[in-house]
Design an enzyme around this catalytic site. Structure first.
Site, PDB file in Angstrom:
ATOM      1  N   GLY A  88       2.325  -4.266  10.892  1.00 24.83           N
ATOM      2  CA  GLY A  88       1.555  -4.416   9.648  1.00 24.83           C
ATOM      3  C   GLY A  88       1.525  -3.177   8.776  1.00 24.83           C
ATOM      4  CB  VAL A  89      -1.364  -1.526   7.075  1.00 28.87           C
ATOM      5  CG1 VAL A  89      -1.660  -0.194   6.431  1.00 28.87           C
ATOM      6  CG2 VAL A  89      -1.788  -2.662   6.145  1.00 28.87           C
ATOM      7  CG  ASP A  90      -0.361   1.896  12.471  1.00 29.41           C
ATOM      8  OD1 ASP A  90      -0.882   1.769  13.606  1.00 29.41           O
ATOM      9  OD2 ASP A  90      -0.116   2.984  11.950  1.00 29.41           O
ATOM     10  CB  ILE A  98      -0.990  -0.008   1.179  1.00 25.55           C
ATOM     11  CG1 ILE A  98      -2.067   1.050   0.950  1.00 25.55           C
ATOM     12  CG2 ILE A  98      -0.291   0.195   2.525  1.00 25.55           C
ATOM     13  CD1 ILE A  98      -3.380   0.759   1.554  1.00 25.55           C
ATOM     14  CG  ASN A 121      -3.186   1.464  17.536  1.00 24.35           C
ATOM     15  OD1 ASN A 121      -3.216   2.554  18.102  1.00 24.35           O
ATOM     16  ND2 ASN A 121      -2.060   0.889  17.161  1.00 24.35           N
ATOM     17  CB  SER A 126     -10.425  -5.474  10.743  1.00 19.61           C
ATOM     18  OG  SER A 126     -10.641  -4.298  11.493  1.00 19.61           O
ATOM     19  CB  THR A 127      -8.150  -9.056   7.024  1.00 17.65           C
ATOM     20  OG1 THR A 127      -7.096  -8.382   6.323  1.00 17.65           O
ATOM     21  CG2 THR A 127      -9.496  -8.543   6.559  1.00 17.65           C
ATOM     22  N   GLY A 128      -5.786  -8.586   9.587  1.00 15.28           N
ATOM     23  CA  GLY A 128      -4.471  -9.080  10.058  1.00 15.28           C
ATOM     24  C   GLY A 128      -4.502  -9.281  11.564  1.00 15.28           C
ATOM     25  CE1 TYR A 183      -6.111  -4.366  16.402  1.00 11.40           C
ATOM     26  CE2 TYR A 183      -7.619  -2.915  15.253  1.00 11.40           C
ATOM     27  CZ  TYR A 183      -6.631  -3.108  16.213  1.00 11.40           C
ATOM     28  OH  TYR A 183      -6.164  -2.036  16.947  1.00 11.40           O
TER      29      TYR A 183
END
Ligand code: APR
Length: 184
Positions: free
Chosen positions: A40-42, A19, A32, A132-134, A136
């Site tokens: 992850g993405v964050d 991304i 979060n 949310s698919t990682g 979370y």
């Protein structure tokens, strides 16, 4: 590997990639409630955007000590060193079986709020991760139709947003989104 589908007022695109490399007006961060970064993405977005992103996040008002964005909502900052002008920090739900319906509603809300934030900032294009698919733990087969359904509904009305891209990190989530895109 790409897929796309046109709707009344815009296109949904799917691709496998990172991304942080997307050349779009706004990149959505799977954040979060602290908006202080994470994995992850964050983690990837903060690393690619540089320290100015965290500096901007820390200036955002806190609704509780240490918390700057409730689940289901989003906050907008600049893009730092990213190609994107904006980062939309979106807080998705943590999935658990006991409150699955609430998590599904919050996943719908966070996508709706992110699209509205992009339109309010006059963005033409926006890139989403699979929120949310990682960490979370939201099942990808459930998350894909929810996310795509919200975007399809959004694109039924005119706005500045003409391109909504979902950037999946590997083939399995791409396949789940592609399957859902055909049915949404
Ligand atoms: N580009 C695109 N997708 C990515 C990338 C990337 N660079 N890195 C990870 N992903 C994928 C994951 O494989 C997953 O499918 O994004 C999806 C979301 O995963 P997470 O980043 O774990 O996000 P989420 O499940 O929403 O959990 C958010 O994790 O990183 C912390 O601070 C964050 O506490 C928050 C929580």
């Amino acid at each position: 590997m790409n897929a796309s589908r046109d709707f009344a007022h815009g296109r949904i695109e799917l691709l496998v990639g990172n991304i942080v490399e997307q050349d779009v007006d706004a990149i959505v961060n799977a954040a979060n409630t602290t908006l202080e970064g994470g994995g992850g993405v964050d983690g990837a977005i903060h690393r690619a955007a540089g320290p100015s992103l965290l500096e901007e996040c820390l200036k955002l008002p806190q609704y509780e000590p240490g918390r700057r964005c409730p689940t289901g909502e989003c906050r907008v900052t600049g893009g730092g060193n990213l190609k994107a002008r904006y980062v939309i920090h979106a807080v998705g739900p943590v999935y658990n079986d006991r409150s699955a319906e609430k998590a599904r509603e919050q996943l719908r809300q966070v996508h709706r709020n992110s699209l509205q934030a992009a339109a309010e900032h006059d963005c033409r294009s926006i890139a989403f991760p699979a929120i949310s698919t990682g960490a979370y733990r939201f099942p990808i087969e459930e998350a894909a139709p929810i996310a795509l359904g919200v975007v399809r509904e959004f694109l039924e009305a005119p706005s500045s947003v003409q391109l909504v891209r979902f950037v999946l990190f590997s083939q399995p989530p791409f396949d789940a989104f592609e399957k859902a895109l055909g049915k949404v």
